[in-house]
Design a protein around this motif. Structure first.
Motif, PDB file in Angstrom:
ATOM      1  N   GLY A 250      27.809  -2.250  -2.915  1.00  0.00           N
ATOM      2  CA  GLY A 250      27.078  -1.685  -3.962  1.00  0.00           C
ATOM      3  C   GLY A 250      27.316  -2.461  -5.526  1.00  0.00           C
ATOM      4  O   GLY A 250      26.489  -2.762  -6.330  1.00  0.00           O
ATOM      5  N   SER A 251      28.201  -3.226  -5.446  1.00  0.00           N
ATOM      6  CA  SER A 251      28.632  -3.931  -6.421  1.00  0.00           C
ATOM      7  C   SER A 251      27.960  -5.326  -6.397  1.00  0.00           C
ATOM      8  O   SER A 251      28.389  -6.216  -7.437  1.00  0.00           O
ATOM      9  N   LEU A 252      27.501  -5.678  -5.355  1.00  0.00           N
ATOM     10  CA  LEU A 252      26.885  -7.290  -5.451  1.00  0.00           C
ATOM     11  C   LEU A 252      25.597  -7.216  -5.850  1.00  0.00           C
ATOM     12  O   LEU A 252      24.798  -6.155  -5.689  1.00  0.00           O
ATOM     13  N   SER A 253      25.177  -8.080  -6.435  1.00  0.00           N
ATOM     14  CA  SER A 253      23.716  -8.125  -7.076  1.00  0.00           C
ATOM     15  C   SER A 253      22.824  -8.535  -5.946  1.00  0.00           C
ATOM     16  O   SER A 253      23.442  -8.906  -4.788  1.00  0.00           O
ATOM     17  N   HIS A 254      21.586  -8.439  -5.955  1.00  0.00           N
ATOM     18  CA  HIS A 254      20.510  -8.941  -5.022  1.00  0.00           C
ATOM     19  C   HIS A 254      20.811 -10.195  -4.755  1.00  0.00           C
ATOM     20  O   HIS A 254      20.617 -10.584  -3.411  1.00  0.00           O
ATOM     21  N   ALA A 255      20.977 -11.085  -5.617  1.00  0.00           N
ATOM     22  CA  ALA A 255      21.125 -12.513  -5.270  1.00  0.00           C
ATOM     23  C   ALA A 255      22.285 -12.784  -4.384  1.00  0.00           C
ATOM     24  O   ALA A 255      22.553 -13.704  -3.524  1.00  0.00           O
ATOM     25  N   GLU A 256      23.513 -12.016  -4.716  1.00  0.00           N
ATOM     26  CA  GLU A 256      24.632 -12.217  -4.100  1.00  0.00           C
ATOM     27  C   GLU A 256      24.607 -11.903  -2.469  1.00  0.00           C
ATOM     28  O   GLU A 256      24.944 -12.431  -1.429  1.00  0.00           O
ATOM     29  N   ILE A 257      23.938 -10.636  -2.394  1.00  0.00           N
ATOM     30  CA  ILE A 257      23.591 -10.242  -1.251  1.00  0.00           C
ATOM     31  C   ILE A 257      22.704 -11.087  -0.418  1.00  0.00           C
ATOM     32  O   ILE A 257      23.149 -11.473   1.052  1.00  0.00           O
ATOM     33  N   LYS A 258      21.683 -11.609  -0.841  1.00  0.00           N
ATOM     34  CA  LYS A 258      20.938 -12.674  -0.110  1.00  0.00           C
ATOM     35  C   LYS A 258      21.671 -13.762   0.181  1.00  0.00           C
ATOM     36  O   LYS A 258      21.481 -14.463   1.474  1.00  0.00           O
ATOM     37  N   HIS A 259      22.537 -14.325  -0.669  1.00  0.00           N
ATOM     38  CA  HIS A 259      23.372 -15.493  -0.306  1.00  0.00           C
ATOM     39  C   HIS A 259      24.667 -15.030   0.361  1.00  0.00           C
ATOM     40  O   HIS A 259      24.670 -16.132   1.605  1.00  0.00           O
ATOM     41  N   LEU A 260      24.998 -13.994   0.463  1.00  0.00           N
ATOM     42  CA  LEU A 260      25.925 -13.629   1.738  1.00  0.00           C
ATOM     43  C   LEU A 260      25.563 -13.529   3.039  1.00  0.00           C
ATOM     44  O   LEU A 260      26.089 -14.178   4.115  1.00  0.00           O
ATOM     45  N   ALA A 261      24.103 -13.025   3.015  1.00  0.00           N
ATOM     46  CA  ALA A 261      23.576 -12.705   4.425  1.00  0.00           C
ATOM     47  C   ALA A 261      23.315 -14.280   4.996  1.00  0.00           C
ATOM     48  O   ALA A 261      23.405 -14.619   6.289  1.00  0.00           O
ATOM     49  N   SER A 262      22.663 -15.346   3.950  1.00  0.00           N
ATOM     50  CA  SER A 262      22.407 -16.324   4.553  1.00  0.00           C
ATOM     51  C   SER A 262      23.502 -17.224   5.034  1.00  0.00           C
ATOM     52  O   SER A 262      23.705 -17.792   6.031  1.00  0.00           O
ATOM     53  N   GLU A 263      24.663 -17.280   4.205  1.00  0.00           N
ATOM     54  CA  GLU A 263      25.930 -18.032   4.525  1.00  0.00           C
ATOM     55  C   GLU A 263      26.477 -17.339   5.924  1.00  0.00           C
ATOM     56  O   GLU A 263      27.010 -17.883   6.799  1.00  0.00           O
ATOM     57  N   LEU A 264      26.551 -16.045   6.159  1.00  0.00           N
ATOM     58  CA  LEU A 264      26.911 -15.369   7.153  1.00  0.00           C
ATOM     59  C   LEU A 264      26.260 -15.924   8.433  1.00  0.00           C
ATOM     60  O   LEU A 264      26.733 -16.116   9.487  1.00  0.00           O
ATOM     61  N   VAL A 265      24.675 -15.965   8.471  1.00  0.00           N
ATOM     62  CA  VAL A 265      24.097 -16.538   9.482  1.00  0.00           C
ATOM     63  C   VAL A 265      24.379 -17.850   9.718  1.00  0.00           C
ATOM     64  O   VAL A 265      24.636 -18.221  11.042  1.00  0.00           O
ATOM     65  N   LYS A 266      24.326 -18.699   8.848  1.00  0.00           N
ATOM     66  CA  LYS A 266      24.882 -20.167   9.211  1.00  0.00           C
ATOM     67  C   LYS A 266      26.343 -20.327   9.577  1.00  0.00           C
ATOM     68  O   LYS A 266      26.430 -21.080  10.579  1.00  0.00           O
ATOM     69  N   TYR A 267      27.033 -19.513   9.374  1.00  0.00           N
ATOM     70  CA  TYR A 267      28.464 -19.573   9.738  1.00  0.00           C
ATOM     71  C   TYR A 267      28.597 -19.130  11.245  1.00  0.00           C
ATOM     72  O   TYR A 267      29.190 -19.870  12.091  1.00  0.00           O
ATOM     73  N   MET A 268      27.921 -18.058  11.447  1.00  0.00           N
ATOM     74  CA  MET A 268      27.814 -17.685  12.852  1.00  0.00           C
ATOM     75  C   MET A 268      27.146 -18.520  13.928  1.00  0.00           C
ATOM     76  O   MET A 268      27.776 -18.848  14.740  1.00  0.00           O
ATOM     77  N   ILE A 269      26.274 -19.434  13.428  1.00  0.00           N
ATOM     78  CA  ILE A 269      25.607 -20.185  14.281  1.00  0.00           C
ATOM     79  C   ILE A 269      26.496 -21.621  14.568  1.00  0.00           C
ATOM     80  O   ILE A 269      26.547 -21.826  15.538  1.00  0.00           O
ATOM     81  N   SER A 270      27.208 -21.776  13.465  1.00  0.00           N
ATOM     82  CA  SER A 270      28.196 -22.793  13.542  1.00  0.00           C
ATOM     83  C   SER A 270      29.308 -22.319  14.447  1.00  0.00           C
ATOM     84  O   SER A 270      30.115 -23.385  15.095  1.00  0.00           O
ATOM     85  N   MET A 271      29.518 -21.328  14.730  1.00  0.00           N
ATOM     86  CA  MET A 271      30.614 -20.586  15.535  1.00  0.00           C
ATOM     87  C   MET A 271      29.852 -20.581  17.135  1.00  0.00           C
ATOM     88  O   MET A 271      30.562 -19.758  17.903  1.00  0.00           O
ATOM     89  N   ASN A 272      28.802 -20.817  17.368  1.00  0.00           N
ATOM     90  CA  ASN A 272      27.924 -20.951  18.750  1.00  0.00           C
ATOM     91  C   ASN A 272      27.384 -19.676  18.852  1.00  0.00           C
ATOM     92  O   ASN A 272      27.254 -19.484  20.368  1.00  0.00           O
ATOM     93  N   VAL A 273      27.132 -18.719  18.030  1.00  0.00           N
ATOM     94  CA  VAL A 273      26.556 -17.590  18.055  1.00  0.00           C
ATOM     95  C   VAL A 273      24.898 -17.932  18.239  1.00  0.00           C
ATOM     96  O   VAL A 273      24.551 -18.689  17.295  1.00  0.00           O
TER      97      VAL A 273
END
Length: 464
Positions: A250-273
């Motif tokens: 709840g303390s994250l801004s909309h931009a931070e949530i969007k950024h976190l989601a994008s970075e998590l997807v990229k990270y998971m793909i880099s880990m062969n997910v």
């Protein structure tokens, strides 16, 4: 709702109206997972409204030994919830002179009919019950037809559906009857949904804890590792703390949530997910609007987790009490049970990952890990986590199915199977080989279970 499903549900109304008139004591037999506990709670509520006495029993499955121990002789009416459709031949042996109703969404066995059987299973009318319905949403729909259903049962029904991981639509959405119950809940103002990060307990847990607790989807290197989660957040420019206070979603801004989601997807793909699995980190969240943000029942996926933990630790009374709206000491008990449940699951997973398990047996396309302790109620959750966390590794070694086995009394063992390849229909496979090899087995296309001895297991693995 398809007209065919509406007509099917109408059969339950006649069964229960007959009970209302006769006031006949009834035996209710239910599975103990989130879906079973939710279904049982809804039926307990129905029977209280009907003023009909009932005896509620929770079981592993309708195995022969289990059925032998049930007090059928004391009851003329019997109801099975979240089990039974795949074992009708067995049930008939023990209840041939009883009036029986089965409310289930597992793949049914071949038609086995007798005069006093009412089977409420959407598969019978062409509906894919393993994706469109849960036993809990079926139970809620039955309640609507018989009594004035309490809208507070809607979060209970949805927790059951989410406990069976039926959020399989686009962006992890609910489908079919499950979606219909959700929409009813939204209209009545008891549940809500929002598209955001799908982190475990995101409404109440600090960001780091929510990230580390997330195993669906599994995030390699981050799930179960709070220290790594802190480093990851800092590396992408998101401070996990605000001064001395841990930040939550709840303390994250909309931009931070969007950024976190994008970075998590990229990270998971880099880990062969694979991309499809990685994108599950962002999707629909479901929550109870009448629950405090601090409650473990606020996030309906966490609610489902609480029910699963309670069921597998034999805390049925606490689960029913929570589903009936009681909080206070029951929430405290639930929190304690969650800690114990997580400890037991972690122990079994560590034994498997660090190759300390009692045994591993492989077949043509299946690998089965054995749990050392006699803990049959843990085989399901452990197999689900293995199928999520290590799917790619297991597939790379030629496996299409993973299983976890636990000894039972005597020479029998319980095995929970999960598919790693969507071309596999586990429920149908297990039913087929159960007849050929003379064991008890069945389930859903993606998940199933069997009760068998070790020699039959070895033969089964040769055939699958």
């Amino acid at each position: 709702m398809p007209p065919s499903l509406d007509e099917l549900l109408a059969h339950s109304q006649k069964f229960l109206e007959d009970l209302r008139e006769r006031k006949e004591p009834t035996l209710i037999v239910s599975h103990y997972d989130a879906d079973g506990l939710s279904s049982a709670s809804i039926f307990a509520w129905i029977f209280l409204q009907l003023d009909v006495p009932f005896h509620l029993v929770f079981v592993e499955q309708t195995y022969p030994d289990t059925l032998e121990d049930l007090p059928f002789k004391d009851y003329s009416y019997v109801i099975f919830l979240d089990l039974g459709s795949g074992y009708k031949e067995l049930i008939r042996e023990f209840t041939s002179n009883k009036k029986v109703m089965i409310v289930d969404h597992h793949v049914p066995s071949e038609p086995e009919r007798w005069d006093h059987l009412v089977e409420i299973n959407p598969y019978l009318v062409g509906v894919d019950a393993s994706t469109q319905t849960s036993s809990s949403t079926l139970s809620y729909s039955i309640a609507l037809r018989v009594v004035r259903a309490d809208e507070n049962l809607i979060p209970v029904a949805l927790a059951g559906a989410l406990g069976d991981r039926l959020d399989i639509g686009e962006k992890s959405s609910l489908l079919g009857l499950n979606r219909a119950v959700l929409e009813e809940g939204k209209k009545r103002g008891v549940v809500g949904e929002a598209i955001s990060l799908r982190l475990f307990g995101f409404k109440r847990r600090p960001l780091v804890e929510a990230l580390a607790s997330t195993i669906d989807p599994y995030i390699p290197g981050l799930s179960g590792n709070p220290t790594a989660c802190i480093k990851f957040l800092e590396s992408i420019g998101i401070n996990p703390r605000n001064g001395d206070t841990a930040r939550n979603i709840g303390s994250l801004s909309h931009a931070e949530i969007k950024h976190l989601a994008s970075e998590l997807v990229k990270y998971m793909i880099s880990m062969n997910v694979n991309v499809k699995e990685a994108e599950k980190i962002f999707g629909y969240n479901y929550f109870s609007l009448r629950e405090a943000d601090s409650s473990p029942l606020k996030d309906l996926r966490e609610y489902a987790y609480v029910l699963n933990a309670l069921g597998r630790l034999d805390q049925y009374g606490t689960a029913i009490s929570l589903n009936f709206g009681h909080r206070g000491k029951y929430i405290v008990r639930a929190e304690e049970s969650i800690k114990e449940y997580r400890r037991l699951i972690a122990k079994q997973l560590n034994n498997i990952v660090e190759q300390r398990s009692a045994r591993v047996v492989s077949g043509r396309a299946t690998i089965v890990f054995f749990i050392e302790e006699n803990m049959p109620k843990l085989t399901g959750p452990v197999s689900s986590i293995l199928a999520n966390e290590f799917a790619q590794i297991l597939r790379n070694t030629g496996n299409k199915i993973v299983g976890v086995a636990s000894p039972l009394e005597g020479e029998k063992m319980k095995v929970s199977f999960r598919r790693l390849d969507e071309s596999v229909n586990l429920g149908s496979l297990l039913q087929k080989y159960a007849k050929e090899l003379n064991f008890v087995g069945g389930g859903h296309p993606a998940a199933g279970g069997a009760l068998l001895d070790e020699k039959i297991l070895e033969e089964l693995l040769k055939r699958i």
